[in-house]
Scaffold this active site. Structure first.
Site, PDB file in Angstrom:
ATOM      1  N   ARG A   1       0.678  -1.358  -0.039  1.00  0.00           N
ATOM      2  CA  ARG A   1       0.165   0.045  -0.047  1.00  0.00           C
ATOM      3  C   ARG A   1       0.808   1.238   0.031  1.00  0.00           C
ATOM      4  NH1 ARG A   1      -4.817  -1.998   4.074  1.00  0.00           N
ATOM      5  NH2 ARG A   1      -4.824  -4.132   3.424  1.00  0.00           N
TER       6      ARG A   1
ATOM      7  N   SER B   1      -9.971  -6.326  14.270  1.00  0.00           N
ATOM      8  CA  SER B   1     -10.249  -5.072  13.670  1.00  0.00           C
ATOM      9  C   SER B   1     -11.346  -5.406  12.385  1.00  0.00           C
ATOM     10  CB  SER B   1      -9.006  -4.932  12.623  1.00  0.00           C
ATOM     11  OG  SER B   1      -8.621  -6.277  12.077  1.00  0.00           O
TER      12      SER B   1
ATOM     13  N   LYS C   1     -11.185 -12.821   4.982  1.00  0.00           N
ATOM     14  CA  LYS C   1     -12.281 -12.311   5.549  1.00  0.00           C
ATOM     15  C   LYS C   1     -13.178 -11.923   4.841  1.00  0.00           C
ATOM     16  CE  LYS C   1      -9.973  -8.116   7.168  1.00  0.00           C
ATOM     17  NZ  LYS C   1      -8.569  -8.188   6.813  1.00  0.00           N
TER      18      LYS C   1
ATOM     19  N   ASP D   1     -14.047  -6.979   3.029  1.00  0.00           N
ATOM     20  CA  ASP D   1     -13.546  -8.075   3.909  1.00  0.00           C
ATOM     21  C   ASP D   1     -13.930  -7.864   5.451  1.00  0.00           C
ATOM     22  OD1 ASP D   1     -11.558  -6.464   3.948  1.00  0.00           O
ATOM     23  OD2 ASP D   1     -10.013  -7.890   3.623  1.00  0.00           O
ATOM     24  N   ARG D   2     -14.293  -6.526   5.706  1.00  0.00           N
ATOM     25  CA  ARG D   2     -14.451  -6.245   7.036  1.00  0.00           C
ATOM     26  C   ARG D   2     -16.270  -5.983   6.993  1.00  0.00           C
ATOM     27  NH1 ARG D   2      -9.885  -2.423   9.732  1.00  0.00           N
ATOM     28  NH2 ARG D   2      -8.154  -3.380   8.578  1.00  0.00           N
TER      29      ARG D   2
ATOM     30  N   SER E   1      -7.805  -1.777   0.706  1.00  0.00           N
ATOM     31  CA  SER E   1      -8.732  -1.883   1.767  1.00  0.00           C
ATOM     32  C   SER E   1      -9.379  -0.743   2.425  1.00  0.00           C
ATOM     33  CB  SER E   1      -7.816  -3.006   2.784  1.00  0.00           C
ATOM     34  OG  SER E   1      -8.727  -3.724   3.431  1.00  0.00           O
ATOM     35  N   HIS E   2      -9.246  -0.880   3.689  1.00  0.00           N
ATOM     36  CA  HIS E   2      -9.794   0.209   4.365  1.00  0.00           C
ATOM     37  C   HIS E   2      -9.434   1.536   4.671  1.00  0.00           C
ATOM     38  CE1 HIS E   2      -6.619  -1.217   6.988  1.00  0.00           C
ATOM     39  NE2 HIS E   2      -6.623  -0.282   7.728  1.00  0.00           N
TER      40      HIS E   2
ATOM     41  N   THR F   1      -1.266 -10.605  13.834  1.00  0.00           N
ATOM     42  CA  THR F   1      -2.272  -9.928  13.013  1.00  0.00           C
ATOM     43  C   THR F   1      -2.010 -10.182  11.513  1.00  0.00           C
ATOM     44  OG1 THR F   1      -2.211  -8.289  14.675  1.00  0.00           O
ATOM     45  CG2 THR F   1      -2.872  -7.695  12.467  1.00  0.00           C
TER      46      THR F   1
ATOM     47  N   ASP G   1     -15.814  -2.560   4.609  1.00  0.00           N
ATOM     48  CA  ASP G   1     -14.977  -1.570   4.187  1.00  0.00           C
ATOM     49  C   ASP G   1     -14.593  -1.649   2.912  1.00  0.00           C
ATOM     50  OD1 ASP G   1     -13.346  -4.002   3.963  1.00  0.00           O
ATOM     51  OD2 ASP G   1     -11.480  -3.478   4.345  1.00  0.00           O
TER      52      ASP G   1
ATOM     53  N   ASP H   1     -12.753  -3.126   0.511  1.00  0.00           N
ATOM     54  CA  ASP H   1     -12.555  -4.165  -0.417  1.00  0.00           C
ATOM     55  C   ASP H   1     -13.558  -5.265   0.068  1.00  0.00           C
ATOM     56  OD1 ASP H   1     -11.053  -4.601   1.841  1.00  0.00           O
ATOM     57  OD2 ASP H   1      -9.748  -6.181   0.974  1.00  0.00           O
TER      58      ASP H   1
ATOM     59  N   GLU I   1     -10.566 -11.149  13.769  1.00  0.00           N
ATOM     60  CA  GLU I   1      -9.717 -10.266  14.284  1.00  0.00           C
ATOM     61  C   GLU I   1     -10.504  -9.274  14.801  1.00  0.00           C
ATOM     62  OE1 GLU I   1      -6.045  -9.667  11.946  1.00  0.00           O
ATOM     63  OE2 GLU I   1      -7.405  -9.718  10.494  1.00  0.00           O
TER      64      GLU I   1
END
Ligand code: VG1
Ligand code: CO
Length: 538
Positions: free
Chosen positions: A22, A363, A374, A281-282, A113-114, A342, A277, A279, A361
């Site tokens: 990133r 998060s 996830k 996955d959260r 991601s986020h 993590t 989020d 992408d 997780e």
């Protein structure tokens, strides 16, 4: 079509973090060949010739041009086939799903991601391997080594490829198939959950809101909630993926999912609120005036997974900073718990080896053996199916967990934008201090254990060190680690956890204030960073 060989030089620090590479968009666009180098390094590291990969992203700024780079470089590298999400879009769990369903060799996810998007935000690239999960450390290390020895990359000299039309085209030896990015994922969700039961819940007057935060899950959520499950139009908010996420920070927590939080704390709050989020996955789960701590959520999902299929659940894993709520549930159920560093990549071997069924997780990440990433919408559908089955409120479901096992209160302070060198020195100094803490007493607490978390993979035996400082107290934990997903300086994360067997209805901030005070002092946060206040609290 001509293949061009372009001379290039290694770019320093192209090392993947917790999940992919990133960087600030400004760094990506101002560094010559930044993405080309990284993509070529991946192709080299995995011997891409003759292989098949899935490609798509969360729609953020640079998604389009970098997707074209991947396609043209894949053609030049003799990749056999690319499966591309229509318009270049795919959520991370959908990529994992397609990799597994079509047994491909891996996939590229264009996402940070986020992290925020747009020209002033971040861009990123994740690489998944053939199990549909994030590339394990030995692969990311190999990719990194290639970034450091590259002398050229190859690319097909051709106009941009149409990724809008669902079709299969051939360019040289490479087939490019543009597919609907939603179908396969929805099919999997329908196989996992009783859609009829959830539809009945939604038809019964139960109201829900889902916030896609102008990111990748919008189209999936419209299809699943509004079309398949019959939720009214307008259930999905911020449903259109935008290059800058409409200015939103697509991180589903109480700070950044502001609109949703306001609705769920409002007068006529719906029964259920959720967000994902960038992408996808959260997940964040909310009830009316009620927030579900992600660590509690994992324990709840474990409970219901076992209730549904007692023989189908073999074990559970949580990342080290995730609270021990799930440990107590698992113990009661007679299931093993694995504590990993993590990052989702550490769950891959456990899932592949059939040692765990669920993992999560703190998060806002939860997942299971159905994929190797996830999965935000999966967790949300799981919650909806629990609510449909029990017809209880979100709050009642979580309170039942607390009443059964006591409650792990949990809170995280993030200190953003700390000088990287300072943060590294801080962790190094604290690491040395850890052993001296053991046996010390601080007020009502004594230190049972203090170390720098190291993980031995139970499947491969591989040892991963320096995964976070851990101070275990009687009744709680204090943790500190550096983020591996930031793009500016370092982010110091301080996590506290406090256990209460009986007093389960208190405000987390009240219960945890003394823990946080102790953590900030033990980890010498102000001394090293000069900060007294965190940038974000979750
Ligand atoms: C953060 C989270 C971690 C998560 C990772 C990737 O990492 O803490 O739990 O796996 O993001 O999530 P870090 O190193 O910044 O703490 V995602 O949705 O950004 O792929
Ligand atoms: Co994500």
């Amino acid at each position: 079509m001509q293949i061009q060989h372009i001379a290039t030089q290694p770019i320093a620090n192209q090392q993947m973090g917790t999940s992919g590479l990133r960087r600030k968009v400004s760094e990506v666009t101002s560094t010559p060949h930044f993405m080309e180098n990284f993509i070529q390094a991946i192709f080299n590291a995995v011997d891409a010739k003759g292989k098949t990969f899935v490609v798509g992203g969360d729609g953020r700024y640079l998604n389009k041009p970098v997707l074209q780079l991947i396609l043209k470089m894949a053609i030049a590298n003799g990749v056999k086939k690319l499966i591309v999400g229509q318009d270049g879009l795919f959520s991370t769990p959908a990529v994992s799903c397609v990799i597994r369903k079509y047994k491909t060799d891996g996939g590229f996810i264009l996402s940070a991601s986020h992290n925020p998007g747009g020209p002033k935000g971040d861009f990123g690239l994740k690489f998944d391997v053939e199990n549909g999960g994030p590339c394990p450390q030995e692969v990311s290390q190999r990719i990194y080594e290639h970034t450091q020895s590259l002398t050229e990359y190859v690319i097909a000299d051709m106009p941009d490829i149409d990724v809008h039309t669902q079709q299969t085209q051939k360019f040289g030896d490479t087939e490019i198939a543009v597919i609907d990015s939603i179908d396969d994922y929805v099919e999997l969700m329908k196989a996992l959950f009783d859609f009829e039961q959830i539809r009945a819940l939604l038809a019964s007057g139960f109201r829900m809101v889902y916030d896609a935060m102008n990111a990748s899950t919008g189209p999936y959520a419209l299809r699943i909630f509004e079309q398949e499950l019959g939720a009214p139009k307008g259930t999905v908010h911020h449903a259109i993926p935008l290059e800058d996420f409409g200015g939103l920070h697509p991180d589903p927590n109480l700070t950044y999912a502001r609109d949703l939080v306001e609705i769920m704390n409002g007068d006529k709050a719906p029964d259920f609120g959720a967000a994902s989020d960038g992408d996808g996955d959260r997940n964040m789960i909310l009830g009316p005036h009620f927030f579900v701590n992600p660590s509690d959520s994992l324990a709840v999902l474990l409970h219901y997974a076992v209730q549904r299929n007692p023989k189908g659940v073999v074990g559970v894993a949580r990342s080290m900073p995730t609270s021990m709520a799930v440990d107590r549930a698992a113990k009661d159920l007679g299931l093993p718990v694995y504590e990993t560093p993590t990052g989702w990549k550490f769950f891959g071997h456990l899932l592949d080896a059939g040692k765990i069924t669920l993992c999560g997780e703190e998060s806002f990440g939860t997942g299971s053996c159905h994929l190797r990433e996830k999965d935000g919408l999966w967790a949300i559908l799981f919650w909806l199916s629990i609510l449909a089955q029990t017809r209880q409120s979100v709050q009642a479901i979580v309170e039942e967990l607390w009443h059964n096992y006591g409650r792990s209160y949990q809170m995280r302070y993030d200190f953003d934008g700390v000088d990287k060198q300072v943060a590294d020195n801080m962790i190094k100094a604290l690491r040395e201090k850890m052993p001296s803490l053991v046996g010390q007493t601080f007020g009502r607490w004594h230190v049972k254990k203090a170390d720098d978390f190291a993980y031995t993979d139970p499947v491969t035996g591989e040892v991963t060190e320096h995964q976070g400082l851990r101070v275990v107290l009687n009744g709680g934990r204090l943790l500190c680690r550096l983020s591996g997903t930031g793009t500016q300086g370092a982010t110091v994360r301080v996590y506290v956890e406090g256990f209460e067997a009986e007093q389960v209805h208190q405000e987390p901030a009240d219960v945890l204030a003394p823990y946080m005070e102790l953590a900030l002092s033990v980890f010498e946060v102000e001394k090293w960073t000069g900060r007294t206040q965190p940038s974000v609290i979750t």
